[in-house]
Design a protein around this motif. Sequence first.
Motif, mmCIF file in Angstrom:
data_model
loop_
_atom_site.group_PDB
_atom_site.id
_atom_site.type_symbol
_atom_site.label_atom_id
_atom_site.label_comp_id
_atom_site.label_asym_id
_atom_site.label_seq_id
_atom_site.Cartn_x
_atom_site.Cartn_y
_atom_site.Cartn_z
ATOM 1 N N UNK A 270 16.411 54.016 92.414
ATOM 2 C CA UNK A 270 15.134 53.833 91.715
ATOM 3 C C UNK A 270 14.177 52.961 92.526
ATOM 4 N N UNK A 271 12.887 53.122 92.241
ATOM 5 C CA UNK A 271 11.871 52.255 92.858
ATOM 6 C C UNK A 271 11.582 51.035 91.986
ATOM 7 N N UNK A 272 12.112 51.049 90.769
ATOM 8 C CA UNK A 272 11.943 49.905 89.853
ATOM 9 C C UNK A 272 13.178 49.807 88.968
ATOM 10 N N UNK A 273 13.493 48.593 88.541
ATOM 11 C CA UNK A 273 14.615 48.363 87.628
ATOM 12 C C UNK A 273 14.131 47.490 86.472
ATOM 13 N N UNK A 274 14.405 47.955 85.247
ATOM 14 C CA UNK A 274 14.143 47.177 84.038
ATOM 15 C C UNK A 274 15.484 46.659 83.540
ATOM 16 N N UNK A 275 15.674 45.346 83.596
ATOM 17 C CA UNK A 275 16.872 44.708 83.051
ATOM 18 C C UNK A 275 16.524 44.165 81.673
ATOM 19 N N UNK A 276 17.353 44.449 80.671
ATOM 20 C CA UNK A 276 16.993 44.119 79.292
ATOM 21 C C UNK A 276 17.187 42.651 78.939
ATOM 22 N N UNK A 277 17.516 41.808 79.925
ATOM 23 C CA UNK A 277 17.293 40.372 79.765
ATOM 24 C C UNK A 277 17.075 39.753 81.144
ATOM 25 N N UNK A 278 16.539 38.539 81.159
ATOM 26 C CA UNK A 278 16.148 37.908 82.420
ATOM 27 C C UNK A 278 17.339 37.579 83.314
ATOM 28 N N UNK B 229 12.220 41.890 83.716
ATOM 29 C CA UNK B 229 13.236 41.345 82.826
ATOM 30 C C UNK B 229 12.763 41.308 81.385
ATOM 31 N N UNK B 230 13.420 40.464 80.587
ATOM 32 C CA UNK B 230 13.105 40.354 79.162
ATOM 33 C C UNK B 230 13.563 38.986 78.685
ATOM 34 N N UNK B 231 12.711 38.227 78.043
ATOM 35 C CA UNK B 231 12.967 36.937 77.384
ATOM 36 C C UNK B 231 12.044 35.832 77.878
ATOM 37 N N UNK B 232 11.477 35.955 79.081
ATOM 38 C CA UNK B 232 10.621 34.908 79.647
ATOM 39 C C UNK B 232 11.331 33.564 79.642
ATOM 40 N N UNK B 233 12.533 33.531 80.204
ATOM 41 C CA UNK B 233 13.282 32.284 80.339
ATOM 42 C C UNK B 233 12.608 31.390 81.386
ATOM 43 N N UNK B 234 12.881 30.085 81.375
ATOM 44 C CA UNK B 234 12.305 29.214 82.414
ATOM 45 C C UNK B 234 12.606 29.705 83.827
ATOM 46 N N UNK B 235 13.790 30.282 84.038
ATOM 47 C CA UNK B 235 14.152 30.759 85.373
ATOM 48 C C UNK B 235 13.291 31.927 85.826
ATOM 49 N N UNK B 236 12.723 32.673 84.880
ATOM 50 C CA UNK B 236 11.880 33.812 85.267
ATOM 51 C C UNK B 236 10.617 33.352 85.969
ATOM 52 N N UNK B 237 10.161 32.151 85.646
ATOM 53 C CA UNK B 237 8.947 31.620 86.262
ATOM 54 C C UNK B 237 9.244 30.944 87.595
ATOM 55 N N UNK B 238 10.422 30.350 87.719
ATOM 56 C CA UNK B 238 10.758 29.638 88.954
ATOM 57 C C UNK B 238 11.450 30.541 89.978
ATOM 58 N N UNK B 239 11.813 31.770 89.581
ATOM 59 C CA UNK B 239 12.427 32.710 90.520
ATOM 60 C C UNK B 239 11.426 33.080 91.608
ATOM 61 N N UNK C 41 8.180 39.915 82.896
ATOM 62 C CA UNK C 41 9.145 39.869 81.796
ATOM 63 C C UNK C 41 8.431 40.024 80.461
ATOM 64 N N UNK C 42 9.194 39.973 79.378
ATOM 65 C CA UNK C 42 8.645 40.051 78.019
ATOM 66 C C UNK C 42 8.888 38.721 77.329
#
Length: 329
Positions: free
Chosen positions: A239-247, A272-282, A288-289
């Motif tokens: 795939x050219x994109x991957x949607x993971x159902x959580x971060x 991803x999904x959840x907008x965890x703190x790690x999603x912003x610092x990655x 994400x959602x």
Amino acid sequence: MASIHDVAALAGVSIKTVSRVVNKAPNVSEQLRERVAAAIQQLDYRPNQSARRLAGGRSFMIAFLYNNPVASYISGIQAGAVNRCRELGYHLVVELIPLAGDERFDILEGLAAALRPDGVFLAPPLSDDPAVLEWLAEKKLPCARIAGPNGAQSLNIVTPEWEAGRMVADHLLGLGHRRIGVITPPPAHEAATHRVDGFREGLAAAGLAEEAELFVEGGFDYPSGIAAGETLLGLAEPPTAIFATNDDMALGVLQLARQRGLRVPQDLSVVGFDDTPASLTAWPPLTTVRQPLAQMGAAVIDALINRPAKAPQFDFELVPRESSAPPPA
């Protein structure tokens, strides 16, 4: 120390009225409520919790039961629940419950006997567990759940999982992706499976046929994101994109992409999904959602204590960041 009699005398109301104000009871006029509140503040009155319990037949305890590998999801919900409990004069007791085995019912029996909670709050995946829901119903313990099955005998706070999955599909399709991998949630997380349903609907609306090989189950943790990503990127036509159902799983895909020398988002988009703190610092920051976790936690406490006539409505928000872009030419 000031007593309830002192408060009643200063406010010029009955002891019963003071008790109703302290216990956040309905059907007290705003004028009376303000008079009593002013007297309480002036006298620095502190209600006797034991007396409150005896008088009202309540423990003023809410039990929050959870078992979820995503710590930031639970802590966000718990923060909203704690604050709302404090506002309403209640206390939140938090208990980790196993997902299987008889031990969980021993824990529940002990909790119910020791605390006699006025209500029980379940977060996914416990909110999907029919055995736990049946036990609570047998014990006649009021229960409210986030994103559980609608058929159970307790109040369910519905979340827009389907709509959020559709938003992700529309986002990636709008960028031009036509071959998108999905890392699906564990079967025990029933609500999260609706994210995949919404995503599938987005594919169908765009006229794309669903390909089974592009849907790989994950475990809602970092290692399973890497493992599922290896399966997807190992396809003859990846795939050219991957949607993971959580971060957490999406972060695993980011790590795998680095190991394979793939650039995100130039070679591979990740959502991803959840907008965890790690999603912003990655790196790059993760598209994400976002869920209004604190608002959701507060709403469940309201549902248990105040029994609102209408169920609350929540809006999930797609947060575009640097991990998603058009596919490579």
